[in-house]
Design an enzyme around this catalytic site. Structure first.
Site, mmCIF file in Angstrom:
data_model
loop_
_atom_site.group_PDB
_atom_site.id
_atom_site.type_symbol
_atom_site.label_atom_id
_atom_site.label_comp_id
_atom_site.label_asym_id
_atom_site.label_seq_id
_atom_site.Cartn_x
_atom_site.Cartn_y
_atom_site.Cartn_z
ATOM 1 N N GLY A 297 21.651 13.446 23.793
ATOM 2 C CA GLY A 297 22.719 12.346 23.988
ATOM 3 C C GLY A 297 24.160 12.428 24.086
ATOM 4 O O GLY A 297 24.148 11.078 23.890
ATOM 5 N N LYS B 204 11.770 2.769 18.175
ATOM 6 C CA LYS B 204 12.525 3.035 16.631
ATOM 7 C C LYS B 204 11.542 2.862 15.360
ATOM 8 O O LYS B 204 11.988 3.778 14.769
ATOM 9 C CB LYS B 204 13.466 1.943 16.830
ATOM 10 C CG LYS B 204 14.488 2.467 17.812
ATOM 11 C CD LYS B 204 15.014 3.550 18.050
ATOM 12 C CE LYS B 204 16.274 4.113 18.975
ATOM 13 N NZ LYS B 204 16.711 5.046 19.604
ATOM 14 N N ASP C 214 16.075 16.884 29.797
ATOM 15 C CA ASP C 214 15.381 15.570 29.263
ATOM 16 C C ASP C 214 14.408 16.129 27.977
ATOM 17 O O ASP C 214 14.117 16.844 28.490
ATOM 18 C CB ASP C 214 14.253 15.236 30.666
ATOM 19 C CG ASP C 214 13.887 14.007 30.108
ATOM 20 O OD1 ASP C 214 13.611 13.580 29.556
ATOM 21 O OD2 ASP C 214 13.358 13.337 30.942
ATOM 22 N N TYR D 24 10.888 -1.227 22.627
ATOM 23 C CA TYR D 24 12.709 0.270 22.194
ATOM 24 C C TYR D 24 12.052 -0.491 20.672
ATOM 25 O O TYR D 24 11.950 0.717 20.293
ATOM 26 C CB TYR D 24 13.875 -0.696 22.645
ATOM 27 C CG TYR D 24 15.168 -0.182 21.754
ATOM 28 C CD1 TYR D 24 15.471 1.181 22.691
ATOM 29 C CD2 TYR D 24 15.303 -0.735 21.204
ATOM 30 C CE1 TYR D 24 16.575 1.850 21.886
ATOM 31 C CE2 TYR D 24 16.717 -0.462 21.044
ATOM 32 C CZ TYR D 24 17.799 1.584 20.757
ATOM 33 O OH TYR D 24 18.185 1.189 20.373
HETATM 34 P P1 NAP Z 1 24.227 5.941 25.701
HETATM 35 O O1 NAP Z 1 26.125 5.354 25.780
HETATM 36 O O2 NAP Z 1 23.678 5.225 26.602
HETATM 37 O O3 NAP Z 1 24.295 7.053 25.403
HETATM 38 C C1 NAP Z 1 23.443 7.321 25.712
HETATM 39 C C2 NAP Z 1 22.487 8.911 26.231
HETATM 40 O O4 NAP Z 1 21.815 9.653 26.253
HETATM 41 C C3 NAP Z 1 23.445 9.552 26.952
HETATM 42 O O5 NAP Z 1 24.312 10.046 27.932
HETATM 43 C C4 NAP Z 1 22.515 9.595 28.376
HETATM 44 O O6 NAP Z 1 22.517 10.214 29.698
HETATM 45 C C5 NAP Z 1 21.766 10.045 27.252
HETATM 46 N N1 NAP Z 1 20.102 10.326 27.685
HETATM 47 C C6 NAP Z 1 19.552 9.075 28.123
HETATM 48 N N2 NAP Z 1 17.961 9.923 28.629
HETATM 49 C C7 NAP Z 1 17.621 11.475 27.657
HETATM 50 C C8 NAP Z 1 17.082 11.953 28.380
HETATM 51 N N3 NAP Z 1 15.986 11.532 28.119
HETATM 52 N N4 NAP Z 1 17.965 13.139 27.944
HETATM 53 C C9 NAP Z 1 18.233 13.788 27.077
HETATM 54 N N5 NAP Z 1 19.261 12.577 27.027
HETATM 55 C C10 NAP Z 1 19.218 11.164 27.368
HETATM 56 O O7 NAP Z 1 23.662 4.836 24.141
HETATM 57 P P2 NAP Z 1 24.474 4.820 22.512
HETATM 58 O O8 NAP Z 1 24.806 3.564 22.716
HETATM 59 O O9 NAP Z 1 25.020 5.830 22.144
HETATM 60 O O10 NAP Z 1 22.992 5.272 21.731
HETATM 61 C C11 NAP Z 1 23.017 6.463 21.770
HETATM 62 C C12 NAP Z 1 21.990 6.457 20.334
HETATM 63 O O11 NAP Z 1 21.784 4.851 19.217
HETATM 64 C C13 NAP Z 1 20.226 5.652 21.303
HETATM 65 O O12 NAP Z 1 19.798 6.075 20.714
HETATM 66 C C14 NAP Z 1 20.594 4.223 21.140
HETATM 67 O O13 NAP Z 1 18.662 3.996 20.877
HETATM 68 C C15 NAP Z 1 21.052 4.135 19.420
HETATM 69 N N6 NAP Z 1 20.787 3.545 18.920
HETATM 70 C C16 NAP Z 1 22.572 2.601 19.817
HETATM 71 C C17 NAP Z 1 23.359 0.872 19.371
HETATM 72 C C18 NAP Z 1 24.415 0.494 20.009
HETATM 73 O O14 NAP Z 1 24.228 -1.027 20.044
HETATM 74 N N7 NAP Z 1 24.689 1.288 21.171
HETATM 75 C C19 NAP Z 1 22.463 0.564 18.365
HETATM 76 C C20 NAP Z 1 21.280 0.749 17.732
HETATM 77 C C21 NAP Z 1 20.328 2.159 17.955
HETATM 78 P P3 NAP Z 1 22.358 9.502 31.041
HETATM 79 O O15 NAP Z 1 24.189 8.239 31.044
HETATM 80 O O16 NAP Z 1 22.435 10.543 32.155
HETATM 81 O O17 NAP Z 1 21.534 8.364 30.882
#
Ligand code: NAP
Length: 256
Positions: free
Chosen positions: A16, A161, A66, A157
């Site tokens: 990701g 998690k 994926d 979610y």
């Molecule tokens: P993001 O901006 O949505 O980026 C996630 C990336 O993962 C995107 O590039 C997405 O691709 C890719 N992805 C989605 N489904 C996938 C799959 N099946 N296989 C491979 N890649 C995939 O999210 P983020 O905010 O950076 O979050 C990153 C991680 O931190 C996640 O695990 C999230 O749950 C965790 N997290 C985030 C927050 C927050 O506040 N942002 C808080 C707690 C935890 P597409 O763009 O093509 O969908």
């Protein structure tokens, strides 16, 4: 200390990593001296991250996969091994949201979120641990969330998690004897496309949503992707070999 020096170059996989927290982790691990495989759904979307890694003088590979697809994961890890060498650092960062309160949550929303966030971390860990065992060294870092403690509209979610935390502790127990650590980072609100999309979905401005998130911290700001990348870098460090099975909340205040 019997471990290699802090500057040993390893091959790392970050899932990701086309954008957001994953991209920041990929760049940080490159700055730490590692070569990076950037895995995301669309290999083309990884181009900017790859350019950033190469600009830091490290090798990089974009792989479209994926993480919830067993065959795609096996192929991706084989491609990384052929191009960069055996991976011994794995950051399971790919994650998605499909928020609905329980009465409105479809089975498809449940399955998709569990599959990407939890099954994906399992499949990637299972594939990569073989290389780590062969090397007698490895680092697995999984992205959990403060949502693991329970969060409105996020039964899927939160369960995924929380599951990631159980997976992490079990990987630590099973793989410790091979020189492999497994830890989790559990972010609070981080400013990324994911949280911007949440704001849009609930009809709030992103600014209002950030102000609401700030009120839930003691440090008076929201998190940035670099805050999470820094915690991941600590767990990956050669000198962190005695730290395993831990969940580190990076949320601007006490959690857990
Ligand atoms: P993001 O901006 O949505 O980026 C996630 C990336 O993962 C995107 O590039 C997405 O691709 C890719 N992805 C989605 N489904 C996938 C799959 N099946 N296989 C491979 N890649 C995939 O999210 P983020 O905010 O950076 O979050 C990153 C991680 O931190 C996640 O695990 C999230 O749950 C965790 N997290 C985030 C927050 C927050 O506040 N942002 C808080 C707690 C935890 P597409 O763009 O093509 O969908």
């Amino acid at each position: 200390m019997s471990e290699a020096g802090a500057s040993t170059t390893r091959v790392a996989i970050v899932t990701g990593a086309a954008r957001g927290i994953g991209a920041s982790i990929a760049l940080r691990l490159a700055a730490d001296g590692h070569d990076i495989a950037v895995i995301d759904l669309d290999a083309l979307a990884c181009s900017e991250t790859v350019r950033g890694i190469e600009a830091l003088g490290r090798r990089a590979l974009a792989v479209g996969a994926d993480v919830a697809d067993e065959t795609a994961v096996e192929q991706a890890v084989a491609d990384v091994t052929a191009a960069l060498g055996p991976p011994t650092i794995l950051v399971n960062n790919a994650g998605i949201l499909r928020d609905r309160t329980i009465g409105k949550m479809s089975l498809a929303d449940w399955d998709l979120v569990i599959n990407v966030n939890l099954r994906g971390a399992f499949l990637m860990s299972r594939a990569v641990q073989a290389h780590m065992r062969a090397a007698g060294w490895g680092r697995i870092v999984n992205l959990s969330s403060t949502a693991a403690l329970g969060n409105l509209g996020e039964a899927n979610y939160a369960a995924a998690k929380a599951g990631v935390q159980g997976l992490t502790k079990t990987l630590a127990i099973e793989l410790g004897r091979y020189g492999i650590t497994a830890n989790a980072v559990a972010p609070g609100f981080v400013e990324t496309a994911m949280t911007a999309e949440v704001a849009a979905r609930v009809g709030m401005t992103f600014e209002d949503m950030k102000q609401q998130a700030i009120a839930g911290t003691v440090v008076g700001r929201v998190g940035q992707p670099e805050d999470i990348a820094h915690a991941v870098s600590f767990f990956v460090d050669e000198r962190s070999g005695y730290v395993t099975g831990q969940v580190l909340y990076v949320a601007g205040g006490p959690r857990g």
